[in-house]
Design a protein around this motif. Sequence first.
Motif, PDB file in Angstrom:
ATOM      1  N   ASP A 100     -64.560  59.397   8.813  1.00 34.18           N
ATOM      2  CA  ASP A 100     -65.104  60.738   8.574  1.00 34.18           C
ATOM      3  C   ASP A 100     -63.942  61.695   8.326  1.00 34.18           C
ATOM      4  O   ASP A 100     -63.470  62.371   9.238  1.00 34.18           O
TER       5      ASP A 100
ATOM      6  N   ARG B 248     -64.783  65.498   9.012  1.00 32.56           N
ATOM      7  CA  ARG B 248     -65.366  65.760  10.337  1.00 32.56           C
ATOM      8  C   ARG B 248     -66.712  66.483  10.256  1.00 32.56           C
ATOM      9  O   ARG B 248     -67.021  67.352  11.060  1.00 32.56           O
TER      10      ARG B 248
ATOM     11  N   ASP C 247     -55.996  58.807  13.062  1.00 35.93           N
ATOM     12  CA  ASP C 247     -55.354  60.125  13.161  1.00 35.93           C
ATOM     13  C   ASP C 247     -53.978  59.922  13.795  1.00 35.93           C
ATOM     14  O   ASP C 247     -53.807  60.079  15.000  1.00 35.93           O
TER      15      ASP C 247
ATOM     16  N   TYR D  74     -57.707  65.144  12.367  1.00 36.02           N
ATOM     17  CA  TYR D  74     -58.226  64.667  11.087  1.00 36.02           C
ATOM     18  C   TYR D  74     -57.699  63.255  10.802  1.00 36.02           C
ATOM     19  O   TYR D  74     -56.483  63.025  10.838  1.00 36.02           O
TER      20      TYR D  74
END
Length: 610
Positions: A367, A370, A434, A440
């Motif tokens: 993702d 997010r 991340d 992120y």
Amino acid sequence: MNGRSTRKFFKTLATIVIAVILIFGVAVAGALYVMARRDKEHARFFNTGKAVNVFLGNYTRALRESFEKKDPAPVMSLYSDRFWSPGRGHWQMVAANEESDVLISRVVINGQQDFDKQQLRGEIVNYLGSISAITNIWTKIDMIEEVELERSVVLRVKFILDGVDPHGQVFQDRYFYRWHLVNEGTPNAFDWKIVKDELVENDGQLEGLRVAGDGAGFKEVNLKAAGIDFKHSRDPKLNAEKYSAQMKFDIIEHGSGGASAVDYDGDGRQDIFFPDGVRSRLYRNVSDGSGEVKFVDVTSEVGLDGIDQANAGIFADVDNDGDDDLFVVRYLAPNKFFRNDGGKFIDQSKEMGLDFNSTSVTACFFDYDRDGFVDLYIGLYGNAFKDVPRLPFFAQNAQPNRLYHNEHGRGFRDVTASSHTGDTGWALAVASADYDGDGYPDIAVANDFGRKCLFHNNGDGTFTDVAKRAGVLDFSGGMGLTFGDFDGDGLIDLYTSNINSNQRWFGEDMTVSQYVRNVARTRWLLLDMFEYKKFYDLVGSNWSSIGTAIGKGNSLFKNNGDGTFRELKDSHTARAGWGWSVAFFDADNDTDLDIYAANGWITNKNKDDL
């Protein structure tokens, strides 16, 4: 200007032109002469290394013969009568530590006695006495350190022996020797002999150990009894024996295969999906509390029959309904997406915008923005029917990788261009984590015939390749990579799999220079000038070491916590053979991450080639 002046002018001009042509011709002739001399020198280097390879093969056979005959004479015949190793001392294997059910012993040196051939004979007799059975022996060049062409060589030797000790323990010995060889024959009839030996030392530790255990740490499951009858078949269109004439790069036929574990039906048990070139299969785990492992083939039952030309199958809950959906990566065939509807799969490839037809070989869900819905990154390889890797160490002529944004479970949108993630290397593996802790997830790419990419997620829908700045370019034949915190410091580290070639010695400066001379004689110097410029911008003056770097093997990178990584070259995780997939996992439940590294390759009839 009168006639006389004109004639004088043209005469002078002609003289200058002729002089320039002569100077240019002399320069070209001189350059060709030097190149020809260097070509001959490189040929001698190759012949020297090739002869050493043959010698190492003979050493392997002689050691096995000495063991079987209980006579050190065969292996001792490869040591010179002039063998002399001053201050060598006795090499002795001493128990060092125990990890789970594995005992690790290390070589220590007792004393500083000088060794001649007779003393060495006694040590070899003792070594052979510590073995009750031999399974395999490998004696390979790790690197040539010094060479006097066709006369003498100093080289690091990788020695591995698998066997059983007198107590019934299975073991593997791993040594790195430094052997000094002399040719006691002629340049046309090599007769290499060892005149001196040493143990290589790294970071204060001698490179000699034995890893032993009862071999019962993992128990192989009888797949047939467990209900798994899958046998991998390659993609028929990539059968080199049948279609090699149509393919420019038929080695691709060996590049597929794998498996995925997923609880597709939510019953708490991990099921297995096998992507395949002919018929992919899904096996449901129906094991019960008895301890007996049992699977059932449910491929047709759940709607997944007919999936061919598949390289990978990855699962994730794309629409957040609680079921893991399936994306199938296919090479030169439309990719497929199957929505999981309560344990039944429905083909919605076209509806979801994922029937992309190209050279897809790998993918990962993550993702990146997010928004609560997993997105998809697909790695693409070169087109085996149209292309070969243009630069064998920095190939950039594949199709660009693709990033797809998940439109809240209703479909996917191609955001490759706007996200700047369309690398054109020959990708074989992708992963996401991340790594810098900014919240992120980032992307890592392993490229065959090239380097790694590390796309930093900027948090605004764009990415920046920071591999050079982060210290993870890691040039090689990249095959796999995985993220994980192996040292428990809370920072995500990176492990990559590459080629560990026994012919890395051939990539030394002399061969790189030969490559440059060969390219300089062709049109490819100009056609690929832009690619060479990009390569130089990445590595700078270290370009001449690329030949040895690309064959050194896997790489373990420790996260420094500041956006950069440090390669742990002495972690003993590099020499894992011809690497493929890799994974971190805790094998012994001690809370430390261990590494599993798949490796292996085919060989020609001459088994000394790799």
